[in-house]
Write an enzyme that holds these catalytic residues in place. Structure first.
Site, mmCIF file in Angstrom:
data_model
loop_
_atom_site.group_PDB
_atom_site.id
_atom_site.type_symbol
_atom_site.label_atom_id
_atom_site.label_comp_id
_atom_site.label_asym_id
_atom_site.label_seq_id
_atom_site.Cartn_x
_atom_site.Cartn_y
_atom_site.Cartn_z
ATOM 1 N N HIS A 1 0.673 -1.251 -0.181
ATOM 2 C CA HIS A 1 -0.007 -0.018 0.014
ATOM 3 C C HIS A 1 0.621 1.398 -0.038
ATOM 4 C CE1 HIS A 1 -3.142 -2.502 2.143
ATOM 5 N NE2 HIS A 1 -3.688 -2.226 0.938
ATOM 6 N N CYS B 1 -2.224 -0.044 9.665
ATOM 7 C CA CYS B 1 -3.289 -1.051 9.399
ATOM 8 C C CYS B 1 -4.164 -1.353 10.372
ATOM 9 C CB CYS B 1 -2.970 -2.256 8.777
ATOM 10 S SG CYS B 1 -1.464 -1.958 7.501
HETATM 11 N N1 GLY Z 1 -2.271 -9.238 4.876
HETATM 12 C C1 GLY Z 1 -2.868 -7.745 4.833
HETATM 13 C C2 GLY Z 1 -3.254 -7.861 3.358
HETATM 14 O O1 GLY Z 1 -2.662 -8.394 2.419
HETATM 15 O O2 GLY Z 1 -4.280 -7.389 3.229
#
Ligand code: GLY
Length: 260
Positions: free
Chosen positions: A166, A253
């Site tokens: 991300h 996250c």
């Molecule tokens: N393990 C986090 C994701 O890949 O979204």
């Protein structure tokens, strides 16, 4: 002064051991340790004066502790996103009830197919959202997000993501125009107007930090990044992220952060 006074988190489920691992390739997380790391994260946020809402674990969704991805929360609106990977898509329905609690109906929007967008790709700096065009967020999703954010006078700038999962696994914003940058974001023209704090490649994981306003939460075990933060006047608070890092998860996250 705190930049946000509320956070939403979700306790990892036993299935966290099966979370998506596209990057880390360092084995499966240990469930018990993951829960302990999560508890430390909640404790630190709470001690900093942030009100933390803890959602129940969801065994059917191994990555559901990464609540930042199925929603984007801002001061005047929230967006239920559309996660790309099939094991994560339905997390959007699971985050919806708590978003409904904090936001009015007319403040809640959605990303729809063929648009895909994950919150890990959304980095807000003042009235601008930088949104990563990544393996998880497509241009249609960014176009839909731009329309929504535009209603509230936010500008959206789309940024290519090539090396990272991300956008925020490659850069995070700190106060006073300072940006932690790693890999492809070092000297990247998209961020030329920021003071860039460059993360050495062996500590790339630690680029994902949370500036609370009362200190910067960083993953434990990254001495170079810790020194960089201190040199720039920040107080670092370390959290062990050994288990979440095995499934490509970072500090940001693990929470949705907002003012309420
Ligand atoms: N393990 C986090 C994701 O890949 O979204």
């Amino acid at each position: 002064m705190l930049f946000f006074n509320n956070a939403i988190v979700r306790t990892p489920a036993k299935s966290v051991v099966n979370g998506i691992d596209d990057y880390a390739n360092s084995g499966k997380p240990d469930y018990t340790k993951a829960v302990q790391e999560h508890e430390s994260y909640v404790k630190l946020l709470t001690e900093m004066g942030i009100k933390v809402t803890i959602l129940d674990p969801l065994v059917d969704y191994p990555d559901s502790c990464f609540v930042e991805d199925p929603a984007v929360v801002a001061d005047k609106f929230a967006v239920i996103t559309n996660p790309t990977r099939s094991s994560r898509t339905k997390e959007r329905e699971k985050i919806r009830p708590i978003i409904n609690k904090f936001y009015q109906k007319d403040q809640i929007f959605e990303i729809h197919r063929p648009g895909y967008l994950e919150g890990g790709d959304v980095m807000r700096v003042g009235n601008t959202f930088f949104v990563g065009l990544s393996a998880r967020t497509n241009q249609v999703g960014i176009n839909q997000f731009t329309k929504i954010a535009g209603k509230f006078d936010y500008e959206v700038i789309s940024v290519p993501v090539n090396e990272f999962l991300h956008l925020k696994t490659g850069t995070t914003y700190l106060e006073n125009n300072k940006l932690l940058v790693a890999g492809e974001y070092i000297n990247n023209p998209y961020f030329k107007n920021f003071e860039q704090l460059q993360v050495p490649s062996e500590e790339n994981y630690a680029v994902n930090c949370i500036d609370t306003g009362n200190g910067v939460i960083m993953p434990a075990g990254f001495p170079k990044v810790k020194t960089i933060l201190i040199q720039h006047g920040f107080s670092p608070y370390e959290i062990n992220m050994s288990e979440f890092s095995k499934i490509d998860g970072g500090l940001t996250c693990l929470s949705l952060r907002f003012n309420a």
